[in-house]
Write a protein that holds these residues in place. Structure first.
Motif, PDB file in Angstrom:
ATOM      1  N   ARG A 308     -46.420   9.814  38.072  1.00 41.76           N
ATOM      2  CA  ARG A 308     -45.237   9.362  37.340  1.00 41.76           C
ATOM      3  C   ARG A 308     -45.598   8.757  35.989  1.00 41.76           C
ATOM      4  NH1 ARG A 308     -40.636   7.064  41.463  1.00 41.76           N
ATOM      5  NH2 ARG A 308     -40.767   8.736  43.001  1.00 41.76           N
ATOM      6  N   THR A 309     -46.787   8.200  35.896  1.00 45.04           N
ATOM      7  CA  THR A 309     -47.231   7.682  34.608  1.00 45.04           C
ATOM      8  C   THR A 309     -47.453   8.821  33.623  1.00 45.04           C
ATOM      9  OG1 THR A 309     -48.305   5.817  35.729  1.00 45.04           O
ATOM     10  CG2 THR A 309     -48.937   6.240  33.449  1.00 45.04           C
ATOM     11  N   CYS A 310     -48.034   9.925  34.085  1.00 44.73           N
ATOM     12  CA  CYS A 310     -48.185  11.121  33.231  1.00 44.73           C
ATOM     13  C   CYS A 310     -46.821  11.611  32.752  1.00 44.73           C
ATOM     14  CB  CYS A 310     -48.908  12.222  33.994  1.00 44.73           C
ATOM     15  SG  CYS A 310     -50.672  11.938  34.228  1.00 44.73           S
ATOM     16  N   ALA A 311     -45.847  11.597  33.656  1.00 48.56           N
ATOM     17  CA  ALA A 311     -44.492  12.014  33.278  1.00 48.56           C
ATOM     18  C   ALA A 311     -43.892  11.059  32.248  1.00 48.56           C
ATOM     19  CB  ALA A 311     -43.608  12.081  34.520  1.00 48.56           C
ATOM     20  N   ALA A 312     -44.189   9.758  32.391  1.00 45.04           N
ATOM     21  CA  ALA A 312     -43.680   8.775  31.428  1.00 45.04           C
ATOM     22  C   ALA A 312     -44.287   8.992  30.050  1.00 45.04           C
ATOM     23  CB  ALA A 312     -43.975   7.360  31.927  1.00 45.04           C
ATOM     24  N   VAL A 313     -45.574   9.342  29.989  1.00 45.14           N
ATOM     25  CA  VAL A 313     -46.215   9.628  28.697  1.00 45.14           C
ATOM     26  C   VAL A 313     -45.541  10.817  28.026  1.00 45.14           C
ATOM     27  CG1 VAL A 313     -48.371  10.158  27.534  1.00 45.14           C
ATOM     28  CG2 VAL A 313     -48.401   8.727  29.556  1.00 45.14           C
ATOM     29  N   GLN A 314     -45.241  11.838  28.801  1.00 44.37           N
ATOM     30  CA  GLN A 314     -44.592  13.013  28.241  1.00 44.37           C
ATOM     31  C   GLN A 314     -43.186  12.680  27.739  1.00 44.37           C
ATOM     32  OE1 GLN A 314     -45.134  16.744  30.454  1.00 44.37           O
ATOM     33  NE2 GLN A 314     -46.654  15.707  31.726  1.00 44.37           N
ATOM     34  N   LYS A 315     -42.478  11.806  28.471  1.00 45.29           N
ATOM     35  CA  LYS A 315     -41.154  11.379  28.006  1.00 45.29           C
ATOM     36  C   LYS A 315     -41.267  10.644  26.680  1.00 45.29           C
ATOM     37  CE  LYS A 315     -39.114  10.859  32.617  1.00 45.29           C
ATOM     38  NZ  LYS A 315     -38.562   9.896  33.611  1.00 45.29           N
ATOM     39  N   LEU A 316     -42.299   9.811  26.561  1.00 46.40           N
ATOM     40  CA  LEU A 316     -42.497   9.078  25.314  1.00 46.40           C
ATOM     41  C   LEU A 316     -42.790  10.040  24.168  1.00 46.40           C
ATOM     42  CD1 LEU A 316     -42.814   6.403  23.814  1.00 46.40           C
ATOM     43  CD2 LEU A 316     -45.208   6.346  24.559  1.00 46.40           C
ATOM     44  N   LEU A 317     -43.669  11.010  24.389  1.00 50.37           N
ATOM     45  CA  LEU A 317     -43.972  11.986  23.344  1.00 50.37           C
ATOM     46  C   LEU A 317     -42.736  12.792  22.960  1.00 50.37           C
ATOM     47  CD1 LEU A 317     -47.463  13.442  24.360  1.00 50.37           C
ATOM     48  CD2 LEU A 317     -46.917  12.118  22.315  1.00 50.37           C
ATOM     49  N   LEU A 318     -41.957  13.177  23.951  1.00 49.81           N
ATOM     50  CA  LEU A 318     -40.755  13.971  23.687  1.00 49.81           C
ATOM     51  C   LEU A 318     -39.750  13.166  22.863  1.00 49.81           C
ATOM     52  CD1 LEU A 318     -39.485  16.711  24.225  1.00 49.81           C
ATOM     53  CD2 LEU A 318     -38.452  15.778  26.291  1.00 49.81           C
ATOM     54  N   MET A 319     -39.601  11.878  23.169  1.00 47.36           N
ATOM     55  CA  MET A 319     -38.698  11.034  22.382  1.00 47.36           C
ATOM     56  C   MET A 319     -39.184  10.886  20.949  1.00 47.36           C
ATOM     57  SD  MET A 319     -37.335   7.957  24.865  1.00 47.36           S
ATOM     58  CE  MET A 319     -38.960   7.430  25.429  1.00 47.36           C
ATOM     59  N   ILE A 320     -40.503  10.746  20.769  1.00 55.24           N
ATOM     60  CA  ILE A 320     -41.054  10.631  19.414  1.00 55.24           C
ATOM     61  C   ILE A 320     -40.787  11.907  18.621  1.00 55.24           C
ATOM     62  CG2 ILE A 320     -43.174  10.388  18.088  1.00 55.24           C
ATOM     63  CD1 ILE A 320     -44.280   8.638  20.300  1.00 55.24           C
ATOM     64  N   ILE A 321     -40.948  13.057  19.266  1.00 54.91           N
ATOM     65  CA  ILE A 321     -40.705  14.338  18.594  1.00 54.91           C
ATOM     66  C   ILE A 321     -39.229  14.490  18.242  1.00 54.91           C
ATOM     67  CG2 ILE A 321     -40.726  16.843  18.938  1.00 54.91           C
ATOM     68  CD1 ILE A 321     -43.278  16.444  20.598  1.00 54.91           C
ATOM     69  N   GLU A 322     -38.343  14.088  19.154  1.00 49.83           N
ATOM     70  CA  GLU A 322     -36.910  14.150  18.869  1.00 49.83           C
ATOM     71  C   GLU A 322     -36.535  13.201  17.734  1.00 49.83           C
ATOM     72  OE1 GLU A 322     -34.969  13.326  22.527  1.00 49.83           O
ATOM     73  OE2 GLU A 322     -35.352  15.306  23.399  1.00 49.83           O
ATOM     74  N   LEU A 323     -37.173  12.037  17.717  1.00 49.88           N
ATOM     75  CA  LEU A 323     -36.916  11.091  16.628  1.00 49.88           C
ATOM     76  C   LEU A 323     -37.401  11.668  15.306  1.00 49.88           C
ATOM     77  CD1 LEU A 323     -35.999   8.317  15.637  1.00 49.88           C
ATOM     78  CD2 LEU A 323     -38.245   7.422  16.266  1.00 49.88           C
ATOM     79  N   ASP A 324     -38.550  12.332  15.307  1.00 51.13           N
ATOM     80  CA  ASP A 324     -39.038  12.990  14.091  1.00 51.13           C
ATOM     81  C   ASP A 324     -38.051  14.037  13.590  1.00 51.13           C
ATOM     82  OD1 ASP A 324     -41.351  11.488  14.078  1.00 51.13           O
ATOM     83  OD2 ASP A 324     -42.554  12.992  15.112  1.00 51.13           O
ATOM     84  N   SER A 325     -37.499  14.806  14.520  1.00 51.63           N
ATOM     85  CA  SER A 325     -36.533  15.837  14.144  1.00 51.63           C
ATOM     86  C   SER A 325     -35.281  15.222  13.541  1.00 51.63           C
ATOM     87  CB  SER A 325     -36.184  16.684  15.373  1.00 51.63           C
ATOM     88  OG  SER A 325     -35.206  17.652  15.067  1.00 51.63           O
ATOM     89  N   SER A 326     -34.790  14.150  14.149  1.00 50.38           N
ATOM     90  CA  SER A 326     -33.590  13.486  13.623  1.00 50.38           C
ATOM     91  C   SER A 326     -33.870  12.856  12.264  1.00 50.38           C
ATOM     92  CB  SER A 326     -33.109  12.422  14.614  1.00 50.38           C
ATOM     93  OG  SER A 326     -32.733  12.997  15.856  1.00 50.38           O
ATOM     94  N   LYS A 327     -35.048  12.270  12.109  1.00 54.06           N
ATOM     95  CA  LYS A 327     -35.398  11.654  10.829  1.00 54.06           C
ATOM     96  C   LYS A 327     -35.512  12.718   9.727  1.00 54.06           C
ATOM     97  CE  LYS A 327     -38.673   8.401   8.755  1.00 54.06           C
ATOM     98  NZ  LYS A 327     -39.012   9.185   7.573  1.00 54.06           N
ATOM     99  N   LYS A 328     -36.048  13.881  10.087  1.00 49.06           N
ATOM    100  CA  LYS A 328     -36.144  14.970   9.108  1.00 49.06           C
ATOM    101  C   LYS A 328     -34.754  15.409   8.662  1.00 49.06           C
ATOM    102  CE  LYS A 328     -38.029  19.617   8.482  1.00 49.06           C
ATOM    103  NZ  LYS A 328     -38.787  20.732   9.126  1.00 49.06           N
ATOM    104  N   ALA A 329     -33.829  15.496   9.632  1.00 47.96           N
ATOM    105  CA  ALA A 329     -32.447  15.867   9.286  1.00 47.96           C
ATOM    106  C   ALA A 329     -31.808  14.810   8.399  1.00 47.96           C
ATOM    107  CB  ALA A 329     -31.634  16.064  10.571  1.00 47.96           C
ATOM    108  N   ALA A 330     -32.091  13.542   8.691  1.00 42.58           N
ATOM    109  CA  ALA A 330     -31.543  12.466   7.868  1.00 42.58           C
ATOM    110  C   ALA A 330     -32.145  12.496   6.456  1.00 42.58           C
ATOM    111  CB  ALA A 330     -31.804  11.112   8.528  1.00 42.58           C
ATOM    112  N   ASP A 331     -33.421  12.837   6.360  1.00 43.29           N
ATOM    113  CA  ASP A 331     -34.069  12.950   5.041  1.00 43.29           C
ATOM    114  C   ASP A 331     -33.421  14.040   4.198  1.00 43.29           C
ATOM    115  OD1 ASP A 331     -35.901  10.915   5.381  1.00 43.29           O
ATOM    116  OD2 ASP A 331     -37.412  12.208   6.279  1.00 43.29           O
ATOM    117  N   LEU A 332     -33.149  15.182   4.843  1.00 37.26           N
ATOM    118  CA  LEU A 332     -32.555  16.300   4.107  1.00 37.26           C
ATOM    119  C   LEU A 332     -31.166  15.962   3.580  1.00 37.26           C
ATOM    120  CD1 LEU A 332     -33.617  19.300   6.391  1.00 37.26           C
ATOM    121  CD2 LEU A 332     -34.625  18.610   4.208  1.00 37.26           C
ATOM    122  N   GLU A 333     -30.454  15.112   4.299  1.00 34.39           N
ATOM    123  CA  GLU A 333     -29.099  14.730   3.890  1.00 34.39           C
ATOM    124  C   GLU A 333     -29.098  13.518   2.958  1.00 34.39           C
ATOM    125  OE1 GLU A 333     -26.431  16.401   4.441  1.00 34.39           O
ATOM    126  OE2 GLU A 333     -27.368  17.894   5.753  1.00 34.39           O
TER     127      GLU A 333
END
Length: 504
Positions: A308-333
């Motif tokens: 479950r700790t491995c799964a938690a690390v993956q959730k953290l990475l996935l959230m960071i990637i989603e945040l990067d995507s949202s920040k990129k969209a905000a930058d473009l606008e």
């Protein structure tokens, strides 16, 4: 909702419940008085004369009191805030007290009880708000999100949240966690295999993994509704104030170092999880019945906690990637400012790490079990080594087919292109990536493909991928006649052939 009454609830409930912790066992001054009284009484009665035995009894008494009082406090919180139907939510002070028990105590009972209680409290008082946010109308949900953010508690402290007096004894009494401490916790988890000693009962790895799981759980509960609000209403300010973003933009930690530590932890823990069947029985000498039971409990729990700790690390990475995507969209606008700063997207850091450190390439993709993320990473990894065509027609220049896994497979239909790829990366790595990508692509295909008629077989994406997969491995073999198809490559080819036979 019970959380609405958190700030205006009965102060007597908090005072009476927190009073359980204000006992001899948790107060240094009264503890010293009690110890001195016990010492003088023993000396007068000539019952104890050996100073080592006196120290041992003092320590034993203190441990017993802490365990008894801690469990009593947790049970009181459960009885007051979970059992009644219309109970008010615990205050931040009470949340911090429970969190501090999870964070510092060394008793298996206290660790598991505090962890379970925090999850149960969040499920009752926080998750219900998130469900409300998702199902209600958009305008109402946004207003409710602001209320949720105002009411929810957080174990993290940023900037001036910690006063100088609290900072001195922050680790012991504050009940909060600094950004630096979160990074140190993440770094330490990669050392769990070394700390899981077979001869010494050490509960610290188990406690730290549960603590990390709970923190990721809180980060996700805070990030998901904020990111949804950004997607629906372009509310970048709300997303910028998320706990996750505040951690990543903090100057107290290295952002790249945090992402790299996530990769290292995934590789170490996934390998340890597969080898977690090693003997964890206590040493024969001096082991009591209680110690043996504790070893048994830890040995049974450790594989699942590691998983479950491995799964938690993956959730953290996935959230960071989603945040990067949202920040990129905000930058473009143009919604971001200089205060938001700039940082390298997490995906680029991951690709650089697996490109330059071949030792983590196999373990990382073996541990990663997020189909979409895994497929995207493999496609982008292979694209780095696919030779670029010197001439593009107007039609091909606008095509984005090479952005997909099917487009990558088409690059292996050309002998020269295949030779160029395996020259830059070995044939073994190429087979590994193609096999993993094929598996993830199959998982992500619509389930209806198995029921399509024979007339639609030609346009079936599964059929196309299977044909391209077989063609790619055929080109690999032609490009290097000495290449041996590895076991996982044979499994992928066998699966592709079976899928084609079923759709024929």
């Amino acid at each position: 909702m019970g959380t609405k009454r958190r700030r205006g609830g009965d102060g007597g409930i908090e005072e009476n419940t927190m009073a359980i912790l204000d006992t001899n066992c948790f107060s240094k001054s009264t503890q010293h008085i009690a110890d001195d009284s016990a010492y003088h009484l023993c000396v007068r009665l000539n019952l104890i004369t050996h100073i080592g035995l006196i120290s041992f009894l003092r320590a034993l008494r203190f441990v017993y009191c802490v365990l008894f009082v801690g469990l009593s406090f947790l049970e009181a919180v459960r009885s007051v805030f979970l059992v009644p139907e219309n109970a008010s939510a615990p205050t931040n002070k009470m949340y911090k007290a429970i969190f501090q028990i999870l964070r510092v105590e060394k008793s298996l009972d206290l660790i598991m009880s505090s962890y379970q209680l925090l999850l149960e409290l969040d499920k009752v008082y926080i998750v219900c708000l998130l469900n409300y946010f998702v199902i209600k109308l958009y305008v109402t949900a946004i207003n409710y999100l602001k209320f949720l953010v105002m009411q929810a508690w957080s174990p993290f402290t940023f900037g001036t949240d910690v006063t100088p007096s609290e900072k001195q004894d922050h680790d012991k009494i504050s009940g909060s966690m600094d950004v630096t401490e979160f990074h140190l916790l993440l770094e330490g988890l990669s050392k769990v295999p070394d700390e899981a000693n077979t001869d010494i009962l050490n509960l610290e790895p188990l406690r730290n993994m549960l603590l990390f799981q709970y923190l990721v759980y809180l980060l996700k509960g805070d990030f998901v509704p904020r990111n949804l609000a950004f997607t629906e209403s372009s509310d970048w300010i709300t997303l910028r104030e998320s706990l996750l973003n505040m951690i990543l933009v903090s100057r107290k930690i290295s952002y790249k170092g945090l992402v790299k530590d996530c990769l290292s932890m995934m590789c170490e823990l996934s390998q340890f999880s597969r080898d977690c069947s090693h003997d964890m029985r206590p040493a024969e000498s001096g082991s009591t019945e209680i110690t043996e039971k504790c070893y048994t409990a830890v040995a049974l729990a450790l594989p699942e906690v590691v998983k479950r700790t491995c799964a938690a690390v993956q959730k953290l990475l996935l959230m960071i990637i989603e945040l990067d995507s949202s920040k990129k969209a905000a930058d473009l606008e143009g919604w971001t400012t200089r205060a938001d700063g700039t940082r390298t997207p997490a995906i680029e850091i991951i690709l650089d790490e697996v490109s330059y450190d071949k030792n983590i390439l196999f373990p990382f993709f073996q541990a990663l079990d997020k189909p979409k993320l895994k497929l995207d990473l493999i496609v982008q990894y292979l694209k780095k080594y696919i030779p670029k065509t010197s001439v593009r027609t107007r039609r091909s220049s606008g095509s984005t087919n090479d952005e997909s896994f099917g487009g990558v497979l088409n690059c292996f239909s050309n002998g020269n292109s295949t030779k160029s790829i395996i020259k830059k990366i070995s044939s073994e790595v190429t087979q590994l990536l193609l096999a993993h990508a094929f598996q993830q692509a199959y998982i992500m295909l619509p389930s209806q493909h198995s029921t399509e008629s024979k007339e639609d077989t030609a346009e079936n994406p599964l059929t196309s991928i299977c044909n391209d997969m077989i063609s790619a491995f055929t080109c690999l073999k032609k490009a290097d006649k000495d290449t041996e198809i590895l076991p996982f490559g044979k499994e992928a080819l066998f699966t592709a052939a079976i899928m084609l036979s079923r759709n024929s």
